[in-house]
Scaffold this motif. Structure first.
Motif, PDB file in Angstrom:
ATOM      1  N   LYS A 137      68.695 -33.935   5.601  1.00 16.64           N
ATOM      2  CA  LYS A 137      69.358 -32.631   5.681  1.00 16.64           C
ATOM      3  C   LYS A 137      70.667 -32.723   6.460  1.00 16.64           C
ATOM      4  O   LYS A 137      71.719 -32.249   5.993  1.00 16.64           O
ATOM      5  CB  LYS A 137      68.429 -31.612   6.348  1.00 16.64           C
ATOM      6  CG  LYS A 137      69.064 -30.230   6.483  1.00 16.64           C
ATOM      7  CD  LYS A 137      68.116 -29.229   7.120  1.00 16.64           C
ATOM      8  CE  LYS A 137      67.978 -29.466   8.617  1.00 16.64           C
ATOM      9  NZ  LYS A 137      67.216 -28.379   9.283  1.00 16.64           N
ATOM     10  N   TYR A 138      70.614 -33.358   7.638  1.00 16.44           N
ATOM     11  CA  TYR A 138      71.826 -33.466   8.452  1.00 16.44           C
ATOM     12  C   TYR A 138      72.826 -34.441   7.825  1.00 16.44           C
ATOM     13  O   TYR A 138      74.034 -34.284   8.002  1.00 16.44           O
ATOM     14  CB  TYR A 138      71.467 -33.881   9.878  1.00 16.44           C
ATOM     15  CG  TYR A 138      70.571 -32.879  10.575  1.00 16.44           C
ATOM     16  CD1 TYR A 138      70.926 -31.530  10.624  1.00 16.44           C
ATOM     17  CD2 TYR A 138      69.368 -33.269  11.164  1.00 16.44           C
ATOM     18  CE1 TYR A 138      70.101 -30.590  11.234  1.00 16.44           C
ATOM     19  CE2 TYR A 138      68.548 -32.337  11.783  1.00 16.44           C
ATOM     20  CZ  TYR A 138      68.912 -31.001  11.807  1.00 16.44           C
ATOM     21  OH  TYR A 138      68.089 -30.079  12.418  1.00 16.44           O
ATOM     22  N   GLY A 139      72.306 -35.414   7.093  1.00 18.47           N
ATOM     23  CA  GLY A 139      73.188 -36.332   6.389  1.00 18.47           C
ATOM     24  C   GLY A 139      73.977 -35.625   5.306  1.00 18.47           C
ATOM     25  O   GLY A 139      75.181 -35.862   5.124  1.00 18.47           O
ATOM     26  N   HIS A 144      79.847 -34.882   0.116  1.00 16.26           N
ATOM     27  CA  HIS A 144      80.206 -35.523  -1.143  1.00 16.26           C
ATOM     28  C   HIS A 144      79.104 -36.448  -1.651  1.00 16.26           C
ATOM     29  O   HIS A 144      79.166 -36.942  -2.787  1.00 16.26           O
ATOM     30  CB  HIS A 144      81.489 -36.335  -0.966  1.00 16.26           C
ATOM     31  CG  HIS A 144      81.360 -37.442   0.039  1.00 16.26           C
ATOM     32  ND1 HIS A 144      81.335 -37.204   1.407  1.00 16.26           N
ATOM     33  CD2 HIS A 144      81.224 -38.786  -0.116  1.00 16.26           C
ATOM     34  CE1 HIS A 144      81.210 -38.362   2.047  1.00 16.26           C
ATOM     35  NE2 HIS A 144      81.130 -39.332   1.151  1.00 16.26           N
ATOM     36  N   MET A 145      78.063 -36.666  -0.828  1.00 15.30           N
ATOM     37  CA  MET A 145      76.974 -37.565  -1.209  1.00 15.30           C
ATOM     38  C   MET A 145      75.759 -36.768  -1.672  1.00 15.30           C
ATOM     39  O   MET A 145      75.491 -35.665  -1.182  1.00 15.30           O
ATOM     40  CB  MET A 145      76.577 -38.463  -0.027  1.00 15.30           C
ATOM     41  CG  MET A 145      77.693 -39.395   0.445  1.00 15.30           C
ATOM     42  SD  MET A 145      77.221 -40.416   1.868  1.00 15.30           S
ATOM     43  CE  MET A 145      75.973 -41.498   1.111  1.00 15.30           C
ATOM     44  N   GLN A 203      71.650 -40.588  -2.523  1.00 16.55           N
ATOM     45  CA  GLN A 203      72.600 -41.501  -1.881  1.00 16.55           C
ATOM     46  C   GLN A 203      72.392 -41.532  -0.365  1.00 16.55           C
ATOM     47  O   GLN A 203      72.471 -42.592   0.259  1.00 16.55           O
ATOM     48  CB  GLN A 203      74.030 -41.076  -2.214  1.00 16.55           C
ATOM     49  CG  GLN A 203      74.441 -41.365  -3.641  1.00 16.55           C
ATOM     50  CD  GLN A 203      75.816 -40.805  -3.963  1.00 16.55           C
ATOM     51  OE1 GLN A 203      76.208 -39.740  -3.479  1.00 16.55           O
ATOM     52  NE2 GLN A 203      76.567 -41.532  -4.799  1.00 16.55           N
ATOM     53  N   ILE A 204      72.110 -40.372   0.213  1.00 21.40           N
ATOM     54  CA  ILE A 204      71.840 -40.308   1.657  1.00 21.40           C
ATOM     55  C   ILE A 204      70.591 -41.104   1.985  1.00 21.40           C
ATOM     56  O   ILE A 204      70.568 -41.894   2.950  1.00 21.40           O
ATOM     57  CB  ILE A 204      71.663 -38.847   2.129  1.00 21.40           C
ATOM     58  CG1 ILE A 204      72.972 -38.061   1.970  1.00 21.40           C
ATOM     59  CG2 ILE A 204      71.165 -38.808   3.569  1.00 21.40           C
ATOM     60  CD1 ILE A 204      74.067 -38.455   2.924  1.00 21.40           C
ATOM     61  N   LYS A 205      69.550 -40.914   1.187  1.00 19.34           N
ATOM     62  CA  LYS A 205      68.295 -41.623   1.409  1.00 19.34           C
ATOM     63  C   LYS A 205      68.494 -43.135   1.303  1.00 19.34           C
ATOM     64  O   LYS A 205      67.975 -43.903   2.121  1.00 19.34           O
ATOM     65  CB  LYS A 205      67.228 -41.169   0.422  1.00 19.34           C
ATOM     66  CG  LYS A 205      65.843 -41.734   0.691  1.00 19.34           C
ATOM     67  CD  LYS A 205      64.825 -41.198  -0.289  1.00 19.34           C
ATOM     68  CE  LYS A 205      63.417 -41.664   0.069  1.00 19.34           C
ATOM     69  NZ  LYS A 205      63.324 -43.139   0.216  1.00 19.34           N
TER      70      LYS A 205
END
Length: 263
Positions: A103-105, A111-112, A116-118
């Motif tokens: 969530k914070y990512g 833009h991700m 992609q964050i995971k």
């Protein structure tokens, strides 16, 4: 296990409320990074700084530090110490779940995509090994307005109270050693000092029961403090210091430099 953790957290909340004090809770993570993973780890560190800042802004945590070890441990054991700050024991024990980090990512990097964050988080976790984690409660600290900045130097002293002298040790830290450190801070020979009690693990087989943080703004202040000698110390005071030293076993001393501090 969750029931045990909840019980421990409830006890710690009760203790804090009983003494009516603002208590900080800290999670220390001792991180090992292989030489061939250093670049990926530093990239992960930069990525996570914005993630942790989002958690701070959302009041999920109150701060995050990353320290690089200068001495005190075999480099093959770990090279970094990450410290995450919480304002209550329940939050400390729950920590930041993967969904929180994602969530914070996504807030930090709009833009991700979630995937992609995971993937970025997974890659970062693969670049390091968590050698040890310690849950701690701050129970005493100096009076100061020290600001933690990049380059700050700290000595992390891991202690184990002598069996049967747990209360005696904590009393010595508060009544004998804290005034010594406060005097050095007032003289500009130190930046900050705090005493922390280990929450988990605990029991007679625990490697340490307490940790003290001795913080200096730089190496100049650190070496000046080492050379300082209190000429006004009385025989009674020296006896109290000696008695306090006998109430604990100093297990390890880690000297580290602050890489970044988020508040």
């Amino acid at each position: 296990m969750k029931k045990i953790i909840s019980t421990i957290a409830a006890i710690m909340v009760t203790v804090a409320m009983t003494f009516g004090q603002q208590t900080r809770y800290l999670v220390f993570e001792f991180i090992k990074v292989e030489s061939n993973e250093t670049y990926d780890f530093m990239d992960h560190k930069g990525f996570m700084e914005k993630v942790y800042q989002g958690a701070i802004n959302d009041k999920k945590i109150t701060g995050w530090d990353l320290w690089s070890l200068q001495s005190g441990a075999d480099p093959s054991e770990f090279q970094y110490i990450a410290v995450t700050y919480y304002n209550n024991p329940v939050s400390m024990m729950n920590g930041l779940a993967e969904e929180d980090l994602i969530k914070y990512g996504m807030l930090a990097y709009p833009h991700m995509t979630e995937q992609q964050i995971k993937e970025r988080l997974d890659k970062g976790m693969n670049s390091m090994d968590l050698a040890q984690r310690a849950y701690m409660q701050q129970i005493a600290s100096s009076k100061d307005n020290f600001q933690f900045r990049r380059g700050t130097l700290a000595s992390f002293d891991l202690m184990k109270a002598v069996e049967g002298k747990f209360q005696e040790y904590e009393k010595a830290e508060r009544e004998v050693f804290l005034p010594i450190h406060q005097s050095r801070i007032d003289k500009g020979l130190m930046g900050h000092w705090s005493l922390l009690r280990t929450a988990l693990p605990f029991g007679s087989e625990a490697k340490s029961t307490h940790l003290t943080m001795n913080v200096y703004k730089d190496y100049v202040q650190f070496f000046n403090a080492q050379e300082y000698e209190d000429m006004d110390s009385t025989a009674e005071h020296r006896a109290a210091v000696e008695k306090g030293l006998k109430s604990r076993d100093q297990k390890w001393v880690y000297l580290a430099t602050l890489q970044n501090a988020l508040r």
